[in-house]
Scaffold this active site. Structure first.
Site, PDB file in Angstrom:
ATOM      1  N   CYS A  66      -1.233  22.865   5.191  1.00  0.00           N
ATOM      2  CA  CYS A  66      -1.048  21.416   5.146  1.00  0.00           C
ATOM      3  C   CYS A  66       0.134  21.016   4.279  1.00  0.00           C
ATOM      4  O   CYS A  66       0.392  19.820   4.109  1.00  0.00           O
ATOM      5  CB  CYS A  66      -2.325  20.716   4.667  1.00  0.00           C
TER       6      CYS A  66
ATOM      7  N   GLN B 279     -11.308  17.735   8.639  1.00  0.00           N
ATOM      8  CA  GLN B 279     -10.079  17.138   9.139  1.00  0.00           C
ATOM      9  C   GLN B 279     -10.297  15.661   9.457  1.00  0.00           C
ATOM     10  O   GLN B 279     -11.275  15.297  10.103  1.00  0.00           O
ATOM     11  CB  GLN B 279      -9.593  17.875  10.388  1.00  0.00           C
TER      12      GLN B 279
ATOM     13  N   CYS C 112      -7.349  -1.195   7.050  1.00  0.00           N
ATOM     14  CA  CYS C 112      -6.342  -0.143   7.152  1.00  0.00           C
ATOM     15  C   CYS C 112      -6.003   0.088   8.622  1.00  0.00           C
ATOM     16  O   CYS C 112      -6.886   0.365   9.431  1.00  0.00           O
ATOM     17  CB  CYS C 112      -6.873   1.143   6.514  1.00  0.00           C
TER      18      CYS C 112
ATOM     19  N   ASP D  87      -6.846  29.197   5.397  1.00  0.00           N
ATOM     20  CA  ASP D  87      -6.657  27.744   5.476  1.00  0.00           C
ATOM     21  C   ASP D  87      -6.731  27.184   4.060  1.00  0.00           C
ATOM     22  O   ASP D  87      -7.676  26.475   3.695  1.00  0.00           O
ATOM     23  CB  ASP D  87      -7.741  27.125   6.371  1.00  0.00           C
TER      24      ASP D  87
ATOM     25  N   CYS E  70       0.837  -1.201   0.000  1.00  0.00           N
ATOM     26  CA  CYS E  70       0.000   0.000   0.000  1.00  0.00           C
ATOM     27  C   CYS E  70       0.872   1.251   0.000  1.00  0.00           C
ATOM     28  O   CYS E  70       1.898   1.314   0.685  1.00  0.00           O
ATOM     29  CB  CYS E  70      -0.905  -0.024   1.235  1.00  0.00           C
TER      30      CYS E  70
ATOM     31  N   CYS F  23       0.876   4.983   3.558  1.00  0.00           N
ATOM     32  CA  CYS F  23       1.707   5.370   4.693  1.00  0.00           C
ATOM     33  C   CYS F  23       3.176   5.374   4.279  1.00  0.00           C
ATOM     34  O   CYS F  23       3.668   4.386   3.739  1.00  0.00           O
ATOM     35  CB  CYS F  23       1.510   4.421   5.871  1.00  0.00           C
TER      36      CYS F  23
END
Length: 438
Positions: A391, A245, A167, A364, A88, A91
């Site tokens: 971000c 979020q 997950c 933002d 995957c 991550c």
């Protein structure tokens, strides 16, 4: 140094020393002068790297660390069996301790600000409250669906679907939906959402008609300008597939961080740019009171529809559905056709709802940042304080440079680990007028 086209071929394996960690979640190594971005590696390690692809013009190579010859003390066993080379792609950092992950992210933020804004800033990445393991936090997960109707997660830089069992960073509510055990014939993807209010929901993509609306509660507190504690507890409507979020502790943490920096006073005029469904707008409206004014700007029409519903009890709020650059009258290039060639800048008329001055500004923006033109217009408002929620460290650094050039200084920077096990990091940057400013 290897010339383009003369470097290592895809499929080659080579032993390299990892020297740095780059924005985007890659460890950096070199082989005979050629740069390799190596996943599953750490600075200070010696690894055997498998070349997986070449970058644009073959100026660099992408690779996976398929064996570790000399390990970093920050290396741990990944908690997910799918977080391995060829697995995957969601991550980047499961092979790193949480403390090590936060140190790497802090280094990326420092490096981007130094390189792009010429500022040397000490950065510490803070844990989001309620997160002590880095797992079971993601309340919104989009699962890909393969041709057989099986749901899974994407392989890194691929459309291939990895058939995971579940997950490891998904919230318990997402796991309860058991998306990967179902059959999803005809769907391109499946979104699993575990809101803070009500039951988890599944949304097939593409949807048939309007998607479901979920509710998110935010309860937090901060110190107001008079030194008293301000409490906030409110519930928001948001599309299940709309922006919110994904870490359950992120929204209250960011709201408290932003409002604690602003010190908003009753009667002030405030702009909330890229306002979404009105999270910051609601707190700002409560702070300025009936005698103040809040102008909230957001491009997504569904989000502004929810914002108007969420803020119906605050008549001092005006919600504008528009791109922020268009609202300020900032010209932007026109993209033409599939080649995406840039045409002449598109002229835009400044919205009459955007005031000529403001006391406070909150931004933002999306991952691409606000941009130099918007930053210049924000600076012209002569606000006493600007708080920027970012971000992406590179976009923040570019916009920081623009704000500094326009007469502001970076007064404070906080960084939060709102996306454990990934390279992503959220920053809250406070800007105030430089010496001689307002």
């Amino acid at each position: 140094m290897a010339s383009p086209g003369e470097g290592l071929p895809v499929g080659a394996e080579v032993e390299v020393d990892v020297t740095a960690f780059a924005h985007g979640g890659h460890a950096v190594a070199r082989h005979e002068g050629q740069v390799l971005f190596v996943r599953h590696a750490l600075p200070g390690e010696r690894v055997r790297a498998l070349v997986t692809s070449a970058g644009a013009g073959e100026r660099f190579l992408r690779a996976d660390a398929v064996s570790v010859l000399s390990a970093s003390p920050d290396r741990v066993e990944p908690p997910c069996p799918w977080a391995v080379p060829g697995g995957c792609g969601g991550c980047d950092l499961q092979h790193v301790s949480l403390a090590g992950q936060r140190a790497l992210k802090a280094g990326v933020v420092r490096e981007q600000l130094s390189r792009l804004a010429r500022l040397e800033v000490d950065v510490e990445v803070e844990a989001v409250p309620g997160d002590d393991a880095g797992l079971d936090w993601r309340t919104r997960v989009e699962f890909a669906v393969d041709d057989s109707g099986r749901a899974g997660l994407r392989r890194y830089r691929s459309h291939d679907v990895v058939p995971v069992d579940h997950c490891r960073i998904a919230a318990p509510g997402v796991d309860r939906l058991r998306v990967t055990e179902g059959s999803w014939d005809g769907a391109e993807a499946v979104d699993a959402v575990a809101p803070s209010v009500g039951e988890p929901v599944v949304v097939r993509v593409p949807e048939d008609g309007a998607g479901p609306v979920v509710r998110e509660r935010v309860a937090t507190s901060w110190t107001g300008p008079d030194g008293a504690t301000v409490t906030f507890d409110r519930t928001f409507d948001v599309d299940a597939r709309g922006f919110w979020q994904v870490h359950p502790g992120a929204a209250p943490t960011f709201l408290a961080a932003v409002m604690g920096e602003l010190g908003v006073r009753e009667g002030e005029r405030v702009l909330d740019l890229y306002c979404g469904v009105g999270l910051f707008t609601a707190a700002l409206a409560e702070a300025v009171g009936p005698s103040g004014q809040v102008v909230a700007v957001e491009a997504d029409a569904a989000a502004t529809d929810h914002a108007r519903t969420n803020l119906a009890d605050h008549p001092q709020v005006a919600v504008l559905t528009a791109r922020v650059d268009d609202a300020f009258g900032v010209a932007r290039p026109v993209r033409r056709g599939p080649s995406r060639r840039t045409g002449r800048p598109r002229a835009a008329a400044r919205s009459p709802l955007v005031p000529p001055t403001a006391d406070v500004v909150v931004l933002d923006p999306p991952r691409s940042g606000a941009g130099r033109g918007v930053c210049a217009e924000v600076a012209r408002l002569r606000a006493r304080v600007i708080v920027y929620v970012a971000c992406d460290p590179a976009a923040l650094a570019r916009d920081t440079a623009a704000l500094v050039e326009a007469g502001y200084r970076l007064d404070r920077l906080r960084a939060f680990d709102a996306f454990p096990m990934t390279h992503h990091v959220e920053c809250v940057a406070t800007f105030r007028p430089a010496e001689g400013g307002r």
